[in-house]
Motif scaffolding. Sequence first.
Motif, PDB file in Angstrom:
ATOM      1  N   SER A 153      -5.112   1.653  -2.960  1.00  0.00           N
ATOM      2  CA  SER A 153      -4.826   1.815  -1.522  1.00  0.00           C
ATOM      3  C   SER A 153      -5.450   3.045  -0.877  1.00  0.00           C
ATOM      4  CB  SER A 153      -3.303   1.841  -1.286  1.00  0.00           C
ATOM      5  OG  SER A 153      -2.680   0.731  -1.881  1.00  0.00           O
ATOM      6  N   LEU A 203      -2.597   5.318   6.305  1.00  0.00           N
ATOM      7  CA  LEU A 203      -2.748   3.866   6.386  1.00  0.00           C
ATOM      8  C   LEU A 203      -2.917   3.378   7.822  1.00  0.00           C
ATOM      9  CD1 LEU A 203      -0.204   2.778   3.631  1.00  0.00           C
ATOM     10  CD2 LEU A 203      -2.709   2.707   3.505  1.00  0.00           C
ATOM     11  N   TYR A 225      -6.166  -1.859   2.457  1.00  0.00           N
ATOM     12  CA  TYR A 225      -5.393  -2.908   1.775  1.00  0.00           C
ATOM     13  C   TYR A 225      -6.231  -3.726   0.797  1.00  0.00           C
ATOM     14  CZ  TYR A 225      -2.324  -1.847   5.752  1.00  0.00           C
ATOM     15  OH  TYR A 225      -1.555  -1.205   6.689  1.00  0.00           O
ATOM     16  N   ALA A 266       0.835  -1.205   0.000  1.00  0.00           N
ATOM     17  CA  ALA A 266       0.000   0.000   0.000  1.00  0.00           C
ATOM     18  C   ALA A 266       0.869   1.253   0.000  1.00  0.00           C
ATOM     19  CB  ALA A 266      -0.933  -0.008   1.205  1.00  0.00           C
TER      20      ALA A 266
END
Length: 203
Positions: free
Chosen positions: A153, A142, A148, A91
């Motif tokens: 992403s 993230l 994911y 990602a």
Amino acid sequence: MAHPRTLILASTSAYRRELLTRLQLPFDVVAPDVDETAGPGEHGSALALRLALAKAHAVATQHPDAVVIGSDQVATVNGRTLGKPGNHARAVEQLRLMRGQTILFETAVAVVCRASGFERSAVEPVEVTMRDLGDAEIERYLQLEPAYDCAGSAKCEGLGITLMTAIRSADATALVGLPMIRTAALLREAGIDPLASDAGGGR
């Protein structure tokens, strides 16, 4: 009166399932058994369209009287196809590749009914321009939203929208995973109209 044909979504995607519920139609979900590996030189809309049709036909074979929806999405940046990252490292790699770039997302939808011989499909393109993201921003995003399971992403329907500067499309729902304007049109052609008095309502 219930609609004479069952509607099936040939996908286990939670995103597509949520989008389809917006039509307030009863439908079942069946996982298609399809190899999603791209063929030699196959990419973009051709790959998305082939896989959407393959998914719809895989389920329609087992449910020939049903109207089946298949869909697939392919993301491309600078000639490189982006799949679902699956983990943090991939990602991060994708988001670094995408920063400051315009990514083309091509989402295909196919509607198939074996019993009636109905088959229609279409591809809806979406262009997404990303901010010139710093590494710290990528890591923080993230941490807060580990996207994911999304090609590229980033979730436009969530915090991922903060990573973008523009989304250009005739149907923004295509970016989430199912182009609903086109899907509704194909369903009407197949004889299922969400606004018909016998459509059956939502589940």
